[in-house]
Design an enzyme around this catalytic site. Structure first.
Site, PDB file in Angstrom:
ATOM      1  N   SER A 147       0.872  -1.164   0.000  1.00 15.31           N
ATOM      2  CA  SER A 147       0.000   0.000   0.000  1.00 15.31           C
ATOM      3  C   SER A 147       0.913   1.219   0.000  1.00 15.31           C
ATOM      4  CB  SER A 147      -0.928  -0.049   1.218  1.00 15.31           C
ATOM      5  OG  SER A 147      -1.781   1.056   1.258  1.00 15.31           O
ATOM      6  N   TYR A 161      -4.541   7.804  -6.933  1.00 16.90           N
ATOM      7  CA  TYR A 161      -3.631   6.857  -6.271  1.00 16.90           C
ATOM      8  C   TYR A 161      -4.173   6.349  -4.933  1.00 16.90           C
ATOM      9  CZ  TYR A 161       0.926   5.476  -4.181  1.00 16.90           C
ATOM     10  OH  TYR A 161       1.961   4.825  -3.562  1.00 16.90           O
ATOM     11  N   LYS A 165      -4.679   2.521  -3.120  1.00 13.56           N
ATOM     12  CA  LYS A 165      -3.899   2.045  -1.981  1.00 13.56           C
ATOM     13  C   LYS A 165      -4.788   1.696  -0.785  1.00 13.56           C
ATOM     14  CE  LYS A 165       0.137   1.985  -3.890  1.00 13.56           C
ATOM     15  NZ  LYS A 165       0.759   0.666  -4.156  1.00 13.56           N
TER      16      LYS A 165
HETATM   17  N1  LIG Z   1       8.419   5.159  -4.250  1.00  8.53           N
HETATM   18  C1  LIG Z   1       7.546   5.643  -3.381  1.00  8.53           C
HETATM   19  O1  LIG Z   1       7.683   6.771  -2.906  1.00  8.53           O
HETATM   20  C2  LIG Z   1       6.404   4.819  -2.900  1.00  8.53           C
HETATM   21  C3  LIG Z   1       5.964   3.706  -3.592  1.00  8.53           C
HETATM   22  N2  LIG Z   1       4.920   2.961  -3.097  1.00  8.53           N
HETATM   23  C4  LIG Z   1       4.475   1.746  -3.778  1.00  8.53           C
HETATM   24  O2  LIG Z   1       5.494   0.767  -3.664  1.00  8.53           O
HETATM   25  C5  LIG Z   1       5.518  -0.080  -4.812  1.00  8.53           C
HETATM   26  C6  LIG Z   1       6.901  -0.068  -5.431  1.00  8.53           C
HETATM   27  O3  LIG Z   1       7.229   1.263  -5.724  1.00  8.53           O
HETATM   28  P1  LIG Z   1       8.614   1.682  -6.437  1.00  8.53           P
HETATM   29  O4  LIG Z   1       9.695   0.813  -5.972  1.00  8.53           O
HETATM   30  O5  LIG Z   1       8.693   3.150  -6.290  1.00  8.53           O
HETATM   31  O6  LIG Z   1       8.238   1.365  -7.963  1.00  8.53           O
HETATM   32  P2  LIG Z   1       9.131   1.368  -9.298  1.00  8.53           P
HETATM   33  O7  LIG Z   1       8.301   2.053 -10.338  1.00  8.53           O
HETATM   34  O8  LIG Z   1      10.476   1.899  -9.036  1.00  8.53           O
HETATM   35  O9  LIG Z   1       9.171  -0.187  -9.660  1.00  8.53           O
HETATM   36  C7  LIG Z   1       7.984  -0.842  -9.966  1.00  8.53           C
HETATM   37  C8  LIG Z   1       8.222  -2.279 -10.316  1.00  8.53           C
HETATM   38  O10 LIG Z   1       6.981  -2.871 -10.718  1.00  8.53           O
HETATM   39  C9  LIG Z   1       7.060  -3.307 -12.073  1.00  8.53           C
HETATM   40  N3  LIG Z   1       5.751  -3.064 -12.678  1.00  8.53           N
HETATM   41  C10 LIG Z   1       5.096  -1.900 -12.778  1.00  8.53           C
HETATM   42  N4  LIG Z   1       3.911  -2.074 -13.370  1.00  8.53           N
HETATM   43  C11 LIG Z   1       3.808  -3.389 -13.662  1.00  8.53           C
HETATM   44  C12 LIG Z   1       2.815  -4.192 -14.267  1.00  8.53           C
HETATM   45  N5  LIG Z   1       1.670  -3.682 -14.709  1.00  8.53           N
HETATM   46  N6  LIG Z   1       3.044  -5.515 -14.378  1.00  8.53           N
HETATM   47  C13 LIG Z   1       4.188  -6.049 -13.924  1.00  8.53           C
HETATM   48  N7  LIG Z   1       5.155  -5.350 -13.347  1.00  8.53           N
HETATM   49  C14 LIG Z   1       4.974  -4.028 -13.219  1.00  8.53           C
HETATM   50  C15 LIG Z   1       8.201  -2.488 -12.655  1.00  8.53           C
HETATM   51  O11 LIG Z   1       8.820  -3.078 -13.782  1.00  8.53           O
HETATM   52  P3  LIG Z   1       8.287  -2.788 -15.291  1.00  8.53           P
HETATM   53  O12 LIG Z   1       8.063  -1.314 -15.383  1.00  8.53           O
HETATM   54  O13 LIG Z   1       9.379  -3.289 -16.176  1.00  8.53           O
HETATM   55  O14 LIG Z   1       7.036  -3.573 -15.439  1.00  8.53           O
HETATM   56  C16 LIG Z   1       9.153  -2.462 -11.472  1.00  8.53           C
HETATM   57  O15 LIG Z   1       9.819  -3.687 -11.342  1.00  8.53           O
HETATM   58  C17 LIG Z   1       4.402   0.463  -5.700  1.00  8.53           C
HETATM   59  O16 LIG Z   1       3.228  -0.275  -5.450  1.00  8.53           O
HETATM   60  C18 LIG Z   1       4.232   1.895  -5.261  1.00  8.53           C
HETATM   61  O17 LIG Z   1       2.931   2.396  -5.507  1.00  8.53           O
HETATM   62  C19 LIG Z   1       4.284   3.298  -1.943  1.00  8.53           C
HETATM   63  C20 LIG Z   1       4.681   4.384  -1.233  1.00  8.53           C
HETATM   64  C21 LIG Z   1       5.767   5.225  -1.644  1.00  8.53           C
HETATM   65  C1  LIG Z   2       1.344  16.391  12.855  1.00  5.09           C
HETATM   66  C2  LIG Z   2       1.086  15.450  11.755  1.00  5.09           C
HETATM   67  C3  LIG Z   2       2.091  15.392  10.694  1.00  5.09           C
HETATM   68  C4  LIG Z   2       1.616  14.667   9.500  1.00  5.09           C
HETATM   69  C5  LIG Z   2       2.421  15.008   8.333  1.00  5.09           C
HETATM   70  C6  LIG Z   2       2.013  14.343   7.092  1.00  5.09           C
HETATM   71  C7  LIG Z   2       2.745  14.926   5.943  1.00  5.09           C
HETATM   72  C8  LIG Z   2       2.408  14.329   4.639  1.00  5.09           C
HETATM   73  C9  LIG Z   2       3.520  13.577   4.048  1.00  5.09           C
HETATM   74  C10 LIG Z   2       3.144  13.014   2.761  1.00  5.09           C
HETATM   75  C11 LIG Z   2       3.704  11.691   2.528  1.00  5.09           C
HETATM   76  C12 LIG Z   2       3.272  11.150   1.220  1.00  5.09           C
HETATM   77  C13 LIG Z   2       3.663   9.725   1.093  1.00  5.09           C
HETATM   78  C14 LIG Z   2       3.232   9.192  -0.195  1.00  5.09           C
HETATM   79  C15 LIG Z   2       4.142   8.133  -0.657  1.00  5.09           C
HETATM   80  C16 LIG Z   2       3.667   7.580  -1.903  1.00  5.09           C
HETATM   81  O1  LIG Z   2       2.909   6.653  -1.917  1.00  5.09           O
HETATM   82  C17 LIG Z   2       4.088   8.233  -3.154  1.00  5.09           C
HETATM   83  N1  LIG Z   2       5.474   8.532  -3.166  1.00  5.09           N
HETATM   84  C18 LIG Z   2       3.725   7.395  -4.316  1.00  5.09           C
HETATM   85  O2  LIG Z   2       4.749   6.634  -4.826  1.00  5.09           O
END
Ligand SMILES: NC(=O)C1=CN([C@@H]2O[C@H](COP(=O)(O)OP(=O)(O)OC[C@H]3O[C@@H](n4cnc5c(N)ncnc54)[C@H](OP(=O)(O)O)[C@@H]3O)[C@@H](O)[C@H]2O)C=CC1
Ligand SMILES: CCCCCCCCCCCCCCCC(=O)[C@@H](N)CO
Length: 276
Positions: A147, A161, A165
């Site tokens: 998530s 998004y 999630k």
């Molecule tokens: N980075 C962030 O700040 C945050 C990320 N998340 C979540 O964490 C997870 C990982 O994020 P992150 O490491 O940044 O992602 P990346 O985009 O860096 O990597 C994503 C991975 O998933 C694969 N992928 C994407 N879409 C598909 C698909 N449809 N089918 C198969 N494979 C797929 C990509 O390879 P390929 O493109 O080759 O398919 C890659 O291996 C995600 O669910 C994201 O929403 C949550 C919070 C914060």
């Molecule tokens: C007193 C209370 C303080 C609370 C502060 C909250 C501040 C907000 C921070 C935002 C964080 C956003 C994370 C999203 C990550 C994510 O899923 C994306 N990067 C998608 O990849």
């Protein structure tokens, strides 16, 4: 970390070719586990598989990969079936597929909403539905879904998004309960902003207000998140909250109005700073 925790274990990692999925795969291989990485881009998969092969510590370990869009059940099913026939039913399914498209609501189309839900929700549901019959038959297995902090509270520009999630949380809640008698465990990973290729792409469309608000929470490296993820999985923790995701979770749980007040004030300040 226990050195060979994943010895003789097999993990399927969807989205294991980049970012947090890649770092998680590396840790599992370093700890003696075998992995099957699933993602779309074949070239990236090949490169990562080479790196993973270098990290192996035991003779019997293997690294496999195949290219598949995980929203495509028709394609995924036979691939998984073949894999299981060649090896055995895996021990773990780790779902990391997902992306964010931060944007002002007035710039978002219905298709943007559908696409984000398709990849982030169905992209994790399809591998679950594919593997569950095997896990249920053997009465074992562990599934970890990804998530986000946006899976427990909301913020401007994440309208497509956030629901996807939250959906991951709802799905995992229902399955955790139903599959308890089948000895199948579940975790949910809620990362804060993490430095990954996905994050770099996300930043291309991120509104300035969102960037300012996001600075409140510390950016983590993919490796840091992967470490917390693996530790959580080892401890069979249901909610895995890396970095400041934990503190904000507690605050939002017990003092929701305070967090909303803070977020609203910050948003107002950010808009002012931007002359809005
Ligand atoms: N980075 C962030 O700040 C945050 C990320 N998340 C979540 O964490 C997870 C990982 O994020 P992150 O490491 O940044 O992602 P990346 O985009 O860096 O990597 C994503 C991975 O998933 C694969 N992928 C994407 N879409 C598909 C698909 N449809 N089918 C198969 N494979 C797929 C990509 O390879 P390929 O493109 O080759 O398919 C890659 O291996 C995600 O669910 C994201 O929403 C949550 C919070 C914060
Ligand atoms: C007193 C209370 C303080 C609370 C502060 C909250 C501040 C907000 C921070 C935002 C964080 C956003 C994370 C999203 C990550 C994510 O899923 C994306 N990067 C998608 O990849």
């Amino acid at each position: 970390m226990e050195k060979l925790y994943f010895k003789d274990k097999i993990a399927i990692i969807c989205g294991g070719s980049k970012g947090m999925g890649e770092e998680t795969s590396k840790l599992i291989v370093k700890m003696g586990g075998s992995v099957l990485i699933i993602a779309r881009d074949m070239e990236v998969l090949k490169t990562v598989a080479e790196e993973l092969n270098q990290l192996k510590v035991i003779e019997s370990q293997f690294v496999e990969f195949f290219s598949c869009d995980t929203t495509d059940m028709v394609k995924l099913k036979p691939l998984i079936k073949d894999f299981i026939n060649n090896h055995r039913v895996p021990d773990y399914l780790l779902n990391l597929v997902g992306y964010a498209y931060p944007q002002y609501i007035e710039k978002l189309t219905l298709d943007d909403f559908k696409r984000n839900m398709d990849v982030n929700y169905y992209g994790q549901l399809v591998p679950i539905l594919t593997l569950l019959p095997y896990f249920m038959k053997e009465k074992r297995g562990f599934i970890a879904n990804t998530s986000s902090m946006m899976g427990y509270f909301g913020m401007m520009s994440y309208a497509t998004y956030c629901p996807s999630k939250f959906a991951i949380v709802g799905l995992t809640e229902a399955l955790r309960h139903e599959l308890k008698p089948f000895n199948i465990g579940f975790s949910i990973l809620y990362p804060p902003d993490t430095d990954t290729p996905g994050m770099a792409k996300e930043n291309e469309t991120k509104p300035e207000e969102c960037k300012i608000l996001s600075e409140t929470v510390k950016l983590l490296s993919a490796e840091e998140v992967a470490k917390v993820f693996i530790k959580g999985i080892r401890k069979k923790k249901y909610n895995i909250l890396p970095g400041e995701a934990k503190m904000v979770w507690l605050l939002y749980r017990y003092l929701p109005r305070l967090v909303r007040w803070f977020m609203d004030g910050d948003y107002k300040k950010a808009r002012k700073r931007l002359g809005k």
